[in-house]
Design an enzyme around this catalytic site. Sequence first.
Site, PDB file in Angstrom:
ATOM      1  N   ARG A 274      42.772   2.174  29.677  1.00 23.75           N
ATOM      2  CA  ARG A 274      42.755   3.374  30.501  1.00 23.75           C
ATOM      3  C   ARG A 274      44.171   3.872  30.824  1.00 23.75           C
ATOM      4  NH1 ARG A 274      39.407   6.041  34.149  1.00 23.75           N
ATOM      5  NH2 ARG A 274      40.481   6.630  36.049  1.00 23.75           N
TER       6      ARG A 274
ATOM      7  N   ILE B 110      38.089  10.676  35.368  1.00 22.52           N
ATOM      8  CA  ILE B 110      39.471  11.169  35.392  1.00 22.52           C
ATOM      9  C   ILE B 110      39.543  12.563  36.010  1.00 22.52           C
ATOM     10  CG2 ILE B 110      40.540   9.841  33.503  1.00 22.52           C
ATOM     11  CD1 ILE B 110      39.716  12.391  31.785  1.00 22.52           C
ATOM     12  N   ASP B 111      38.495  12.894  36.792  1.00 22.74           N
ATOM     13  CA  ASP B 111      38.436  14.246  37.368  1.00 22.74           C
ATOM     14  C   ASP B 111      39.648  14.575  38.239  1.00 22.74           C
ATOM     15  OD1 ASP B 111      37.209  12.137  38.911  1.00 22.74           O
ATOM     16  OD2 ASP B 111      36.562  13.640  40.351  1.00 22.74           O
ATOM     17  N   LEU B 112      40.153  13.579  38.964  1.00 29.17           N
ATOM     18  CA  LEU B 112      41.273  13.862  39.875  1.00 29.17           C
ATOM     19  C   LEU B 112      42.552  14.166  39.091  1.00 29.17           C
ATOM     20  CD1 LEU B 112      40.546  11.063  42.509  1.00 29.17           C
ATOM     21  CD2 LEU B 112      40.025  13.506  42.691  1.00 29.17           C
TER      22      LEU B 112
ATOM     23  N   ASP C 101      42.183  -5.694  42.801  1.00 25.51           N
ATOM     24  CA  ASP C 101      42.614  -6.542  41.685  1.00 25.51           C
ATOM     25  C   ASP C 101      42.758  -8.012  42.089  1.00 25.51           C
ATOM     26  OD1 ASP C 101      42.607  -4.420  40.000  1.00 25.51           O
ATOM     27  OD2 ASP C 101      44.773  -4.242  39.783  1.00 25.51           O
TER      28      ASP C 101
ATOM     29  N   ARG D 294      45.762  -9.486  28.508  1.00 26.69           N
ATOM     30  CA  ARG D 294      46.162  -8.109  28.833  1.00 26.69           C
ATOM     31  C   ARG D 294      47.089  -8.084  30.045  1.00 26.69           C
ATOM     32  NH1 ARG D 294      41.670  -4.514  30.404  1.00 26.69           N
ATOM     33  NH2 ARG D 294      43.530  -3.352  30.906  1.00 26.69           N
TER      34      ARG D 294
ATOM     35  N   LYS E 123      52.740  -5.441  35.603  1.00 24.15           N
ATOM     36  CA  LYS E 123      52.059  -4.697  34.539  1.00 24.15           C
ATOM     37  C   LYS E 123      51.769  -3.262  34.996  1.00 24.15           C
ATOM     38  CE  LYS E 123      47.391  -5.033  33.924  1.00 24.15           C
ATOM     39  NZ  LYS E 123      46.813  -3.679  33.891  1.00 24.15           N
ATOM     40  N   ASN E 124      51.225  -3.130  36.206  1.00 26.79           N
ATOM     41  CA  ASN E 124      50.763  -1.807  36.642  1.00 26.79           C
ATOM     42  C   ASN E 124      51.900  -0.868  37.034  1.00 26.79           C
ATOM     43  OD1 ASN E 124      48.201  -2.543  36.093  1.00 26.79           O
ATOM     44  ND2 ASN E 124      47.516  -2.728  38.223  1.00 26.79           N
TER      45      ASN E 124
ATOM     46  N   CYS F 162      39.015  -1.744  31.093  1.00 26.09           N
ATOM     47  CA  CYS F 162      38.156  -2.790  31.646  1.00 26.09           C
ATOM     48  C   CYS F 162      36.790  -2.221  32.007  1.00 26.09           C
ATOM     49  CB  CYS F 162      38.784  -3.333  32.937  1.00 26.09           C
ATOM     50  SG  CYS F 162      39.911  -4.688  32.686  1.00 26.09           S
TER      51      CYS F 162
ATOM     52  N   ARG G 167      34.849   4.890  36.146  1.00 23.10           N
ATOM     53  CA  ARG G 167      36.246   5.292  36.208  1.00 23.10           C
ATOM     54  C   ARG G 167      36.505   6.696  35.634  1.00 23.10           C
ATOM     55  NH1 ARG G 167      39.727  -0.069  34.868  1.00 23.10           N
ATOM     56  NH2 ARG G 167      41.231   0.904  36.236  1.00 23.10           N
TER      57      ARG G 167
HETATM   58  C1  UD1 Z   1      44.912   1.263  38.879  1.00 20.61           C
HETATM   59  C2  UD1 Z   1      45.292  -0.087  38.319  1.00 20.61           C
HETATM   60  C3  UD1 Z   1      44.118  -1.045  38.430  1.00 20.61           C
HETATM   61  C4  UD1 Z   1      43.629  -1.106  39.883  1.00 20.61           C
HETATM   62  C5  UD1 Z   1      43.366   0.291  40.439  1.00 20.61           C
HETATM   63  C6  UD1 Z   1      43.043   0.308  41.919  1.00 20.61           C
HETATM   64  C7  UD1 Z   1      46.925   0.474  36.639  1.00 20.61           C
HETATM   65  C8  UD1 Z   1      47.275   0.536  35.195  1.00 20.61           C
HETATM   66  N1  UD1 Z   1      45.677   0.061  36.932  1.00 20.61           N
HETATM   67  O1  UD1 Z   1      43.839   1.755  38.067  1.00 20.61           O
HETATM   68  O2  UD1 Z   1      44.538  -2.336  38.005  1.00 20.61           O
HETATM   69  O3  UD1 Z   1      42.432  -1.839  39.943  1.00 20.61           O
HETATM   70  O4  UD1 Z   1      44.524   1.124  40.238  1.00 20.61           O
HETATM   71  O5  UD1 Z   1      44.058  -0.311  42.642  1.00 20.61           O
HETATM   72  O6  UD1 Z   1      47.741   0.751  37.485  1.00 20.61           O
HETATM   73  N2  UD1 Z   1      38.687   7.731  40.449  1.00 20.61           N
HETATM   74  C9  UD1 Z   1      37.960   8.898  40.376  1.00 20.61           C
HETATM   75  N3  UD1 Z   1      38.488   9.952  39.699  1.00 20.61           N
HETATM   76  C10 UD1 Z   1      39.719   9.899  39.102  1.00 20.61           C
HETATM   77  C11 UD1 Z   1      40.448   8.707  39.191  1.00 20.61           C
HETATM   78  C12 UD1 Z   1      39.910   7.628  39.880  1.00 20.61           C
HETATM   79  O7  UD1 Z   1      36.847   8.985  40.908  1.00 20.61           O
HETATM   80  O8  UD1 Z   1      40.142  10.901  38.516  1.00 20.61           O
HETATM   81  C13 UD1 Z   1      38.101   6.563  41.155  1.00 20.61           C
HETATM   82  C14 UD1 Z   1      37.886   5.382  40.198  1.00 20.61           C
HETATM   83  O9  UD1 Z   1      36.678   5.505  39.515  1.00 20.61           O
HETATM   84  C15 UD1 Z   1      37.900   4.217  41.157  1.00 20.61           C
HETATM   85  C16 UD1 Z   1      38.911   4.662  42.220  1.00 20.61           C
HETATM   86  O10 UD1 Z   1      39.043   6.057  42.091  1.00 20.61           O
HETATM   87  O11 UD1 Z   1      36.643   4.059  41.741  1.00 20.61           O
HETATM   88  C17 UD1 Z   1      40.277   4.019  42.076  1.00 20.61           C
HETATM   89  O12 UD1 Z   1      40.793   4.302  40.800  1.00 20.61           O
HETATM   90  P1  UD1 Z   1      42.343   4.455  40.510  1.00 20.61           P
HETATM   91  O13 UD1 Z   1      43.118   4.226  41.778  1.00 20.61           O
HETATM   92  O14 UD1 Z   1      42.561   5.736  39.798  1.00 20.61           O
HETATM   93  O15 UD1 Z   1      42.606   3.273  39.520  1.00 20.61           O
HETATM   94  P2  UD1 Z   1      43.405   3.280  38.161  1.00 20.61           P
HETATM   95  O16 UD1 Z   1      44.617   4.126  38.293  1.00 20.61           O
HETATM   96  O17 UD1 Z   1      42.476   3.507  37.040  1.00 20.61           O
END
Ligand code: UD1
Length: 418
Positions: free
Chosen positions: A93, A124-126, A305, A397, A22-23, A117, A122
């Site tokens: 997301r 999206i700043d990065l 996960d 999902r 899925k991911n 979820c 979570r």
């Molecule tokens: C992806 C996976 C999800 C998995 C996660 C971590 C998909 C569709 N989903 O989610 O199943 O649990 O990786 O392996 O692939 N963060 C920030 N700022 C950002 C982005 C992330 O602070 O801009 C933080 C998040 O809040 C979290 C951490 O980084 O605490 C990891 O998030 P991230 O690796 O981005 O996970 P996703 O891509 O959302």
Amino acid sequence: MDKLIIRGGTPLRGDVTVNAAKNATLPIIAASLLAEGPTVLADTPKLQDVTTVCSVIEGLGAEVTHGPNGDLTIEADRIRSHEAPFQPARQIRASFLVMGPLLARLGRAKMALPGGCAIGTRPIDLHIRGFAALGAQVALVHGYVEARAPRLVGNRVYLDYPSVGATENVMMAAALADGTTIIENAAEEPEVADLAHFINAMGGKITGIGTRVLVIQGVKRLKGVSYRVVSDRIEAGTLMVAAAITGGDVTVRKVKPAYLKAVVAKLREAGVQIEEGRDRIRVSCNGRPRPVNIKTLPYPGFPTDMQPQIMAFLSCAQGTSVVIETVFENRFMHVPELNRMGAQISTQGSVAVIRGVEKLWGTSVRVTDLRAGASLILAALAAEGTSELYGVKHIDRGYVNIESRLAEMGADIRREAE
Ligand code: UD1
């Protein structure tokens, strides 16, 4: 909404084949927006999240066709809108992953701040800082993210944290940028690597795949290709725990054992027997597991996960385990439900202490998110008596027909309308 009814106590036996991840499928569907000509993805899993992301790209003007044998064909030559439709985009997301490709293709992108979820804030700043580093102007306006960049220019992007989604979004935007982008502290997850291989198959120039430093040389155009997405290591891991928690003997096929090292190591430490083949893993277990301490980390560390699922398993251990969740700040939503099934878990902040019990018992529980749902299925398979799981839409999902796959291995499980 549906519910699952599970009578526990049957050891699972037999073979099970894992679907495409899925991911990896979700970002690859988003990346197909970068291509001229059709993209064909083989054996795409029929998951709710896949349908949702397809609705997002259809709303932008892409044509999506589902073939009879699971192939998904995406034609994105005529994307006419830079604004993702609110309803599907807000649902998960991963929809936010169309931002990078849209920016690269159209120079503009707009979408609602993402949902998904309920496992933490979570942010999206990065992602946003990555787009800005490539020359985009990004603004948050009334709950929407709007980005503009008539021209994206390669740059150095350092990620404060190896975020999976931010690495993917920046990589997709950079694939069509002018010049070279270097992402430092990039996520190394196999799904990120699979996306990079997909972009290269379309004519992209990415090196450092699977490492902390990704080098993306922008190209003028990318062409649609046929591609088979990597197999789902989290689905594989969940099925492995299903075998172990029921004291069964299951061979999980179409897996890449190299991607499951942390899960295999921890299951072995707990006393589970594991035989690894080239593309299969056989799991068997006798008696209660030994307690194990686990800390979730970005890949190659133990995957967040798999944390809820392994916690269900450790609930039955002969002794006390400690699980520390470092990736998400609110990922213990399964704990109160597991405790209702007789588990003895206490949490403080990011730490869970799991005092193993001899038996879990069946009861009614509510599923709050995808992997919490997987954890409750596993607990119910091991429990004495019957459990009813409400909120099965969260499980759908990420797992295709979970009840028939488990039933084929002997589980007493059925789905009913709630
Ligand atoms: C992806 C996976 C999800 C998995 C996660 C971590 C998909 C569709 N989903 O989610 O199943 O649990 O990786 O392996 O692939 N963060 C920030 N700022 C950002 C982005 C992330 O602070 O801009 C933080 C998040 O809040 C979290 C951490 O980084 O605490 C990891 O998030 P991230 O690796 O981005 O996970 P996703 O891509 O959302």
